[in-house]
Design a protein around this motif. Structure first.
Motif, PDB file in Angstrom:
ATOM      1  N   TYR A   4       0.935  -1.120  -0.213  1.00 28.79           N
ATOM      2  CA  TYR A   4       0.083   0.049   0.076  1.00 28.79           C
ATOM      3  C   TYR A   4       0.883   1.202   0.165  1.00 28.79           C
ATOM      4  CZ  TYR A   4      -3.733  -3.185   1.220  1.00 28.79           C
ATOM      5  OH  TYR A   4      -4.889  -4.189   1.198  1.00 28.79           O
ATOM      6  N   HIS A  25       0.595   2.704   4.383  1.00 24.49           N
ATOM      7  CA  HIS A  25      -0.587   2.319   5.156  1.00 24.49           C
ATOM      8  C   HIS A  25      -0.104   1.009   6.031  1.00 24.49           C
ATOM      9  CE1 HIS A  25      -3.769   4.548   2.952  1.00 24.49           C
ATOM     10  NE2 HIS A  25      -3.054   4.500   1.964  1.00 24.49           N
ATOM     11  N   PHE A  28      -5.186  -0.956   8.381  1.00 24.28           N
ATOM     12  CA  PHE A  28      -6.674  -0.167   8.430  1.00 24.28           C
ATOM     13  C   PHE A  28      -7.337  -0.293   9.679  1.00 24.28           C
ATOM     14  CE2 PHE A  28      -5.289  -0.865   4.081  1.00 24.28           C
ATOM     15  CZ  PHE A  28      -5.386   0.231   3.361  1.00 24.28           C
ATOM     16  N   CYS A  30      -8.594   0.718  13.211  1.00 29.42           N
ATOM     17  CA  CYS A  30      -8.694   1.957  14.172  1.00 29.42           C
ATOM     18  C   CYS A  30      -9.157   1.821  15.481  1.00 29.42           C
ATOM     19  CB  CYS A  30      -9.609   3.118  13.291  1.00 29.42           C
ATOM     20  SG  CYS A  30      -9.593   4.715  13.693  1.00 29.42           S
ATOM     21  N   CYS A  37     -16.981   6.611   8.685  1.00 34.56           N
ATOM     22  CA  CYS A  37     -15.947   5.787   8.277  1.00 34.56           C
ATOM     23  C   CYS A  37     -16.098   4.931   7.208  1.00 34.56           C
ATOM     24  CB  CYS A  37     -15.328   4.830   9.444  1.00 34.56           C
ATOM     25  SG  CYS A  37     -13.751   3.906   8.994  1.00 34.56           S
ATOM     26  N   GLN A  39     -13.358   2.917   5.842  1.00 35.93           N
ATOM     27  CA  GLN A  39     -12.456   1.801   5.692  1.00 35.93           C
ATOM     28  C   GLN A  39     -13.199   0.748   6.249  1.00 35.93           C
ATOM     29  OE1 GLN A  39      -9.585   2.103   5.035  1.00 35.93           O
ATOM     30  NE2 GLN A  39      -8.912   3.953   5.396  1.00 35.93           N
ATOM     31  N   VAL A  41     -13.022  -3.986   5.706  1.00 30.54           N
ATOM     32  CA  VAL A  41     -12.297  -5.245   5.150  1.00 30.54           C
ATOM     33  C   VAL A  41     -13.312  -6.329   5.095  1.00 30.54           C
ATOM     34  CG1 VAL A  41     -10.208  -4.483   6.143  1.00 30.54           C
ATOM     35  CG2 VAL A  41     -11.664  -5.801   7.753  1.00 30.54           C
ATOM     36  N   LYS A  51     -16.018  -2.863   9.750  1.00 29.57           N
ATOM     37  CA  LYS A  51     -14.902  -2.082  10.181  1.00 29.57           C
ATOM     38  C   LYS A  51     -13.515  -2.765  10.745  1.00 29.57           C
ATOM     39  CE  LYS A  51     -17.806   1.946  10.402  1.00 29.57           C
ATOM     40  NZ  LYS A  51     -18.159   2.900  11.413  1.00 29.57           N
ATOM     41  N   LYS A  55      -5.728  -5.313  14.487  1.00 33.05           N
ATOM     42  CA  LYS A  55      -4.561  -5.080  13.751  1.00 33.05           C
ATOM     43  C   LYS A  55      -4.178  -6.410  12.702  1.00 33.05           C
ATOM     44  CE  LYS A  55      -1.576  -4.028  16.643  1.00 33.05           C
ATOM     45  NZ  LYS A  55      -0.358  -3.800  17.359  1.00 33.05           N
ATOM     46  N   GLY A  87      -3.905   5.496   7.758  1.00 36.41           N
ATOM     47  CA  GLY A  87      -4.424   4.199   8.140  1.00 36.41           C
ATOM     48  C   GLY A  87      -5.888   4.257   7.784  1.00 36.41           C
ATOM     49  N   GLY A  88      -6.746   3.742   8.331  1.00 39.24           N
ATOM     50  CA  GLY A  88      -6.878   3.343   9.709  1.00 39.24           C
ATOM     51  C   GLY A  88      -6.324   4.469  10.726  1.00 39.24           C
TER      52      GLY A  88
END
Length: 173
Positions: A4, A25, A28, A30, A37, A39, A41, A51, A55, A87-88
């Motif tokens: 990234y 990054h 991501f 947080c 938000c 972000q 995955v 979200k 980590k 990031g995150g």
């Protein structure tokens, strides 16, 4: 493994600038639960978009990252790196940040390090790390005054972060 890293075409085409801007990054995840938000995955277990709160272990191998950067530097005739972390929340990945900087320092010089953060995790430990970086700068994101900021940018338990950030900003040299 996916790297990234983003390069600003405006800056890299300027032949008078010898610095390669790299945005990294580390992850991501947080520590906040912001209302807006974007972000997300994909959960490996459910396939749902969620979200990122943990980590995980998706760190890029540092040798791969530093070699990628050096290859770009040679191709574009750059002599140093301006490194940005985002990031995150990048300060969730403090060890990864230290490892990344060390790996890049092994292959080239870093002219500056920049962090975009929600600021909640800034403490003496983070400040000590910042003092080891080349020309560090920190951008803390605030969303208006107390009411607006705390409505949109809060912890998972709903508590706002505005007052905490003002204390942090006032205590950083």
């Amino acid at each position: 493994m996916r790297v990234y890293a983003h390069f600003s075409p405006q800056r890299i085409t300027d032949d008078t600038d010898s610095c390669l801007p790299v945005a990294y990054h580390p992850g991501f995840a947080c520590n906040l639960a912001c209302e807006y938000c974007y972000q997300y995955v994909k959960s490996e277990s459910t396939g749902q978009w969620i979200k990122p709160t943990s980590k995980g272990s998706h760190s890029v191998p540092k040798n791969d990252l530093s070699q990628f950067i050096v290859d770009r530097m040679h191709k574009l005739r750059k002599t140093s790196v301006a490194l940005s972390f985002l990031g995150g929340e990048p300060f969730l990945y403090l060890q990864d940040i230290k490892d990344t900087v060390a790996a890049i320092r092994n292959v080239t010089s870093i002219s500056e390090t920049h962090f975009i953060t929600n600021g909640v995790l800034i403490d003496n430990r983070v400040i000590d790390v910042l003092h080891t970086m080349e020309n560090p700068s920190v951008q803390i994101t605030l969303d208006g005054g107390r009411n607006s900021h705390d409505y949109y940018r809060h912890l998972a338990n709903g508590l706002g972060t505005y007052d905490r950030l003002l204390t942090t900003i006032g205590g950083v040299d």
